[in-house]
Every structure is written in C-alpha cells, then in structure tokens.
Design an enzyme around this catalytic site. Structure first.
Site, PDB file in Angstrom:
ATOM      1  N   HIS A 108       8.788  -7.426   2.189  1.00 37.71           N
ATOM      2  CA  HIS A 108       7.868  -7.404   1.048  1.00 37.71           C
ATOM      3  C   HIS A 108       8.683  -7.288  -0.227  1.00 37.71           C
ATOM      4  O   HIS A 108       8.951  -6.189  -0.713  1.00 37.71           O
ATOM      5  CB  HIS A 108       6.889  -6.231   1.222  1.00 37.71           C
ATOM      6  CG  HIS A 108       5.838  -6.130   0.166  1.00 37.71           C
ATOM      7  ND1 HIS A 108       4.683  -5.387   0.336  1.00 37.71           N
ATOM      8  CD2 HIS A 108       5.753  -6.650  -1.087  1.00 37.71           C
ATOM      9  CE1 HIS A 108       3.949  -5.471  -0.747  1.00 37.71           C
ATOM     10  NE2 HIS A 108       4.582  -6.223  -1.636  1.00 37.71           N
ATOM     11  N   HIS A 133      -1.657  -8.785   0.582  1.00 38.87           N
ATOM     12  CA  HIS A 133      -1.689  -7.462  -0.025  1.00 38.87           C
ATOM     13  C   HIS A 133      -3.120  -6.927   0.140  1.00 38.87           C
ATOM     14  O   HIS A 133      -4.086  -7.640  -0.169  1.00 38.87           O
ATOM     15  CB  HIS A 133      -1.396  -7.542  -1.521  1.00 38.87           C
ATOM     16  CG  HIS A 133       0.047  -7.753  -1.870  1.00 38.87           C
ATOM     17  ND1 HIS A 133       0.803  -8.770  -1.360  1.00 38.87           N
ATOM     18  CD2 HIS A 133       0.865  -7.055  -2.709  1.00 38.87           C
ATOM     19  CE1 HIS A 133       2.034  -8.694  -1.872  1.00 38.87           C
ATOM     20  NE2 HIS A 133       2.099  -7.662  -2.690  1.00 38.87           N
ATOM     21  N   ASP A 152       9.277  -4.394  -2.926  1.00 35.22           N
ATOM     22  CA  ASP A 152       8.236  -4.973  -3.784  1.00 35.22           C
ATOM     23  C   ASP A 152       8.843  -5.724  -4.983  1.00 35.22           C
ATOM     24  O   ASP A 152       9.030  -6.920  -4.916  1.00 35.22           O
ATOM     25  CB  ASP A 152       7.247  -3.890  -4.231  1.00 35.22           C
ATOM     26  CG  ASP A 152       5.839  -4.427  -4.496  1.00 35.22           C
ATOM     27  OD1 ASP A 152       5.599  -5.625  -4.240  1.00 35.22           O
ATOM     28  OD2 ASP A 152       4.970  -3.643  -4.946  1.00 35.22           O
ATOM     29  N   ASP A 153       9.138  -4.996  -6.067  1.00 33.90           N
ATOM     30  CA  ASP A 153       9.685  -5.611  -7.288  1.00 33.90           C
ATOM     31  C   ASP A 153      10.840  -4.739  -7.777  1.00 33.90           C
ATOM     32  O   ASP A 153      10.719  -4.004  -8.768  1.00 33.90           O
ATOM     33  CB  ASP A 153       8.579  -5.697  -8.351  1.00 33.90           C
ATOM     34  CG  ASP A 153       7.397  -6.510  -7.864  1.00 33.90           C
ATOM     35  OD1 ASP A 153       7.505  -7.748  -7.818  1.00 33.90           O
ATOM     36  OD2 ASP A 153       6.374  -5.899  -7.480  1.00 33.90           O
ATOM     37  N   GLU A 185      -3.704  -1.512  -1.621  1.00 36.16           N
ATOM     38  CA  GLU A 185      -2.703  -0.952  -2.550  1.00 36.16           C
ATOM     39  C   GLU A 185      -3.487  -0.148  -3.595  1.00 36.16           C
ATOM     40  O   GLU A 185      -3.416   1.077  -3.628  1.00 36.16           O
ATOM     41  CB  GLU A 185      -1.891  -2.087  -3.205  1.00 36.16           C
ATOM     42  CG  GLU A 185      -0.856  -1.601  -4.225  1.00 36.16           C
ATOM     43  CD  GLU A 185      -0.164  -2.756  -4.974  1.00 36.16           C
ATOM     44  OE1 GLU A 185      -0.668  -3.894  -4.942  1.00 36.16           O
ATOM     45  OE2 GLU A 185       0.879  -2.496  -5.617  1.00 36.16           O
ATOM     46  N   HIS A 238       8.946  -9.613  -3.953  1.00 33.61           N
ATOM     47  CA  HIS A 238       8.553 -10.766  -4.781  1.00 33.61           C
ATOM     48  C   HIS A 238       9.808 -11.211  -5.520  1.00 33.61           C
ATOM     49  O   HIS A 238      10.387 -10.420  -6.267  1.00 33.61           O
ATOM     50  CB  HIS A 238       7.464 -10.363  -5.778  1.00 33.61           C
ATOM     51  CG  HIS A 238       6.243  -9.782  -5.128  1.00 33.61           C
ATOM     52  ND1 HIS A 238       5.105 -10.518  -4.891  1.00 33.61           N
ATOM     53  CD2 HIS A 238       5.998  -8.534  -4.638  1.00 33.61           C
ATOM     54  CE1 HIS A 238       4.200  -9.749  -4.294  1.00 33.61           C
ATOM     55  NE2 HIS A 238       4.715  -8.537  -4.122  1.00 33.61           N
TER      56      HIS A 238
HETATM   57  N1  ADE Z   1       2.882  -9.060  -7.468  1.00 29.65           N
HETATM   58  C1  ADE Z   1       4.101  -8.507  -7.617  1.00 29.65           C
HETATM   59  N2  ADE Z   1       4.075  -7.226  -7.222  1.00 29.65           N
HETATM   60  C2  ADE Z   1       2.812  -6.964  -6.794  1.00 29.65           C
HETATM   61  C3  ADE Z   1       2.164  -5.836  -6.270  1.00 29.65           C
HETATM   62  N3  ADE Z   1       2.783  -4.663  -6.082  1.00 29.65           N
HETATM   63  N4  ADE Z   1       0.849  -5.933  -5.971  1.00 29.65           N
HETATM   64  C4  ADE Z   1       0.202  -7.078  -6.168  1.00 29.65           C
HETATM   65  N5  ADE Z   1       0.769  -8.181  -6.658  1.00 29.65           N
HETATM   66  C5  ADE Z   1       2.066  -8.124  -6.964  1.00 29.65           C
HETATM   67 ZN    ZN Z   2       3.848  -6.777  -3.485  1.00 29.67          ZN
END
Ligand code: ADE
Ligand code: ZN
Length: 340
Positions: free
Chosen positions: A14, A194, A275-276, A197, A16
C-alpha cells in the site's frame, strides 16, 4: 530491533507512487518544467505538511502531482522509491497510482505507466525487487470517469495486475463502482479498495461483497462491527494498514492508540505499509519501527507482520514460499545486536 526489521524480507502492498514525491524532487521537477510552487523552498513546503484529515492531505497531494509531467518524471519518482525501500529490506512492492490525476492534466495513461513500469522492470533486474502495479479509481469522481480510465488501461494489461479505489472516502461508498470493478475482473484483473479509513465499517463489507476485492486498504474501522472482524479473521482477508499515515491524518490521535496489534493478536492478516511516505514522515522501515516501539513488538510479532505481507501479496506460490523460508532462517539466526 532495527537491524532485525531491516533484514526481514517484507512486501509493501500500500504505497501511492505520487505519495513518494519528496519536496527536493518536487522543486527539481518544478524547475525543469518552469512551474512555480506555492512555497518558497523545501523547508517551507515540508512545514505545510500538517493535516487535519484525509481531505486536507489530498488537496496538497493532488496539487503537488502537477510537477509530474513526462515519462522520465514518473521513472525518476519510481526509481527513487524503489532504491530507498530496497535498502530497508523490501523485496516486493505493489504500487498504486492515480491515472485520473494525470489524465485531467492531459497526461496520457501510457506516459504514466510507461515511466513507472520501466523503473519497476529495471529494479527487478538490478535489485531483484519484484512488483505489481495497481491503478486506482478516485472515488470522488464519477463511475463513468472510472470506466473510461479502465478502458485506457486495457492496452497495458501486461503491466497492470489489479485495480484499486482511493481518494475521499466519506460519502463515496464502494458500491458506486460495482460495474467498473465487475468489468475489471472480467478482464482478468484482481481488485483491492481503500475502505474503513475514514469511512464506516459498512464500506468494508460493501467493498468485499459488491466489488469482490481480495484485500482491504486500511480497514481500521472494522472494529466497529465485531461480526466483520470475525469474518476478516476467518477468511484471512488482508488489511493493508498504514500506521504513520493514520496518525498524520488524525484517524488515531497517537500511534499507541492504533489497533494494528490488537487485530494482529485477533488473528487477522494485518500488514504494515507506508501509504504516502514523503508526506507522513516515514517509509516502510519507519512504520515498522514506530509500531515496534509503541507496542514493544517481539521478533515473532514482526516476523508475523512480514509473513502476512507476503501472504497478502500477489506474488505466486513459489515466491511466497521462498520468502517464508527466508523468514524462518532469519528467526533461527537473527542478526547480531548493533552496539548503541
Ligand atoms: N490517496 C493517497 N493516499 C490516500 C489515502 N490515505 N486514502 C485515500 N486516498 C489516498
Ligand atoms: Zn492509501
């Protein structure tokens, strides 16, 4: 423990790719394309990374993606991520990208996939790091737009393993995309989404029952529905959790409040992911370290998380067995403690 975590073979499931854009690279690409960024320098930009919720993050994340313009940019971005996580013991990476963010700016699907895929293939050859690629539909956009995006992906099925669903969750239930996911599965693609969350546990059920996904991304709100938790455990449906992301986006007030350890102990196939990472203060290793410290995780716990990540991956059975044996060997003979 850091040396042990680093030497554990881990899959990241996971991440992006647009979320791996470090401020330094953002400024470099802005200069290359003669774009001005809304912040004067790297430090100021980093200081702007304070988020109150998912939407406050997405607003900045989509704006920053504007510096990604040609195939070489996507190549450089992906290559930087892969080199970094290779040094952290990631042996397999399943990477999300957001084609609609780029097609809305006139950048074709082929340009984005071309750059990302070339970096993935190079990393497989040079670093033995394997991969899968997963375009995500942005759930705040229409299902028609998602269907057009799926059609753009069809010439690239050799490079794409699955489809995903991301972006603003609240008010955008998975069922809106049932027809798109049905078509994707008919084309031979796997599916993930997703869910849970910021959105309710009901969205997790909906992703499973209407989109037929094989993994849930995040899923932290499953605990609001004990029967759902029992089903996730019984059916070994993986949750790709992202502890540092959840703290930065205020899903949990602090890392110690996260439910990953409780769900691990309840027998769910939970996994650790970033994630990011350029926005949330850490890549995969830092996410493992944060939960190790917060919950005093043992080597057995950490090995279980790494095993879960490989089990939940889209690697073939031989690849999974190979890494599982490597984890067995590591547990039998862990690396020496580093002097402090
Ligand atoms: N796009 C990038 N990060 C995300 C996240 N945590 N939740 C939903 N969309 C995303
Ligand atoms: Zn994500």
């Amino acid at each position: 423990m850091e040396a042990f975590i680093r030497s554990l073979p881990k899959a990241e499931l996971h991440v992006h790719i647009e979320g791996t854009l470090e401020p330094e690279m953002a400024f470099e690409l802005a200069r290359k394309h003669r774009i001005s960024l809304p912040h004067a320098n790297v430090e100021q930009l980093r200081r702007a990374y304070r988020f109150s919720d998912l939407q406050s993050f997405l607003d900045i994340y989509y704006a920053m993606a504007d510096v990604l313009r040609d195939e070489e940019d996507f190549y450089a971005l992906t290559r930087a991520y892969l080199r970094r996580v290779h040094a952290q013991g990631v042996v397999h990476a399943e990477i999300f990208f957001d084609p609609q963010t780029h097609s809305a700016r006139g950048i074709p699907f082929g340009t984005v996939v071309g750059g990302i895929h070339r970096a993935l293939v190079d990393a497989q050859r040079e670093l033995k790091l394997t991969h899968r690629l997963i375009p995500c539909f942005e759930r705040h956009l229409s299902s028609d737009s998602a269907m057009r995006t799926l059609e753009q992906a069809l010439p690239y099925l050799d490079a794409v393993a699955a489809v995903g669903l991301d972006s603003s969750e609240r008010g955008h239930p998975p069922g809106k995309f049932a027809a798109v996911f049905e078509r994707a599965r008919a084309e031979g693609l796997l599916a993930v989404a997703h869910a849970g969350e910021e959105g309710p546990a009901a969205y997790i059920r909906e992703a499973l029952d209407r989109l037929h996904v094989c993994r849930i991304d995040h899923g932290v709100r499953c605990e609001e529905d004990p029967e759902l938790v029992a089903r996730l455990a019984r059916e070994r449906i993986p949750l790709t959790m992202c502890p540092l992301s959840n703290v930065q986006l205020k899903v949990f007030d602090r890392i110690e409040s996260h439910n990953i350890k409780r769900l691990l102990d309840a027998g769910l196939c939970v996994t650790v992911n970033s994630d990011d990472p350029a926005y949330f203060g850490g890549y995969l290793l830092e996410n493992y370290l944060a939960i190790q410290r917060a919950f005093a995780l043992s080597r057995q716990d950490l090995a279980r998380l790494a095993r879960n990540s490989l089990e939940a991956s889209f690697l073939d059975a031989a690849g999974k067995r190979r890494w599982s044996s490597a984890i067995d060997r590591l547990l039998a003979d862990p690396p020496a403690q580093q002097p402090r």
